[in-house]
Design a protein around this motif. Structure first.
Motif, short mmCIF file in Angstrom:
data_model
loop_
_atom_site.label_atom_id
_atom_site.label_comp_id
_atom_site.label_asym_id
_atom_site.label_seq_id
_atom_site.Cartn_x
_atom_site.Cartn_y
_atom_site.Cartn_z
N LEU A 52 0.83 -1.20 0.00
CA LEU A 52 0.00 0.00 0.00
C LEU A 52 0.87 1.26 0.00
N VAL A 87 3.64 2.38 2.80
CA VAL A 87 4.24 1.25 3.52
C VAL A 87 5.69 1.08 3.08
N THR A 108 -1.44 -3.01 6.05
CA THR A 108 -0.22 -2.19 6.09
C THR A 108 1.01 -2.96 6.56
N ASP A 109 0.79 -4.19 7.02
CA ASP A 109 1.92 -5.01 7.49
C ASP A 109 2.32 -6.08 6.49
#
Length: 295
Positions: free
Chosen positions: A111, A114, A163-164
């Motif tokens: 994303l 990120v 996001t991870d």
């Protein structure tokens, strides 16, 4: 891929959904997957691609007459052969009617905003991940998560706002699902390609020219049994471009041999096949088609 190419892809997709396109092609994966790229490369853009979540599902779709063709990856120049797919083709008795080679360029994406050092997971198809193993050796903090499809991983990151997590996929997937490419060309070898087979329920008898065949057979378990068969093709100047063995399920010391043959003289190929029949069992021509190995 440039923005105008993405726009062209989206327009063609919308047109194909509205039109009653005559060619229905089952692919493993979703829109923007490598299988869809391969389908477009072989058939052109004016086709209807049918998304399937597994190779087995593509076969079931064609068995149910919901697809005219299946495009199925069979080997990668880095990761090797997709062995279960040989079994699928044989068990469903599909005919191989063509092949297409696709250069594979794999990118790491996530994303917007990120960063690589902040991510905890990387996800993609296991074959794609295997092609990038050298890159991930340098980032041990990333936990590798296997999934069913490269493009589907990119779509999931967008849909769930992950996001991870990073994905490994192609440029079109990044464009289509709004992801940023953090690292380009992370595959271990720049000369990375995948060979896809074009499958039909019935053999295509209309082919005017053939120069390649895929066969499968078994031989007896004694000294020289396999070499005796292979020498028959050599004597007729028929090239063995690939040979793959797989155990016969539940039978000790029994194997299927999958062989790709290439020739310039069809008469010599026919002679070799007739002679080979005398020294094999369960001999089957899985398909005769035009060699198409341009990457």
């Amino acid at each position: 891929m440039q923005n105008f190419e993405l726009l062209e892809y989206q327009i063609n997709t919308e047109i194909n959904q509205k039109m009653n396109t005559s060619v229905r092609v089952a692919i493993q994966g979703i829109k923007a997957s490598f299988h869809e790229e391969a389908a477009f490369k072989f058939f052109g853009n004016n086709i209807q691609t049918i998304e399937c979540n597994s190779f087995k599902k593509t076969c079931e779709v064609m068995d149910a007459n919901e697809a005219d063709y299946v495009v199925m990856a069979i080997e990668n120049s880095i990761a090797g052969s997709l062995l279960p797919n040989y079994t699928l083709i044989r068990e469903h008795n599909f005919a191989i009617t063509g092949e297409v080679y696709l250069p594979i360029q794999l990118h790491l994406m996530g994303l917007p905003g990120v960063k690589l050092e902040d991510a905890q997971f990387v996800t993609s198809h296991p074959i794609a991940l295997r092609q990038c193993i050298d890159f991930f050796d340098d980032f041990p903090h990333l936990k590798i998560v296997e999934s069913t499809d490269t493009a589907a991983c990119a779509k999931k990151i967008k849909d769930e706002g992950l996001t991870d997590t990073l994905a490994v996929a192609n440029t079109l997937a990044a464009k289509l699902y709004g992801l940023n490419i953090l690292e380009r060309r992370i595959e271990s070898n720049s000369k990375n390609y995948t060979r896809f087979l074009i499958l039909q329920k019935e053999k295509n008898e209309d082919l005017q020219e053939i120069s390649k065949a895929s066969i499968v057979f078994q031989v007896g378990n004694h000294v020289g049994a396999l070499s005796q068969v292979l020498n028959i093709f050599a004597e007729q100047n028929v090239n063995l471009s690939k040979i793959q063995s797989m155990p016969v399920l539940g039978k000790r010391n029994e194997y299927y041999f999958y062989v790709d043959l290439e020739w310039t003289d069809t008469d010599k190929y026919d002679i070799a096949v007739r002679k080979a029949l005398k020294y094999t069992v369960n001999f089957n021509i899985m398909g005769e088609y035009l060699k198409n190995d341009k990457v």
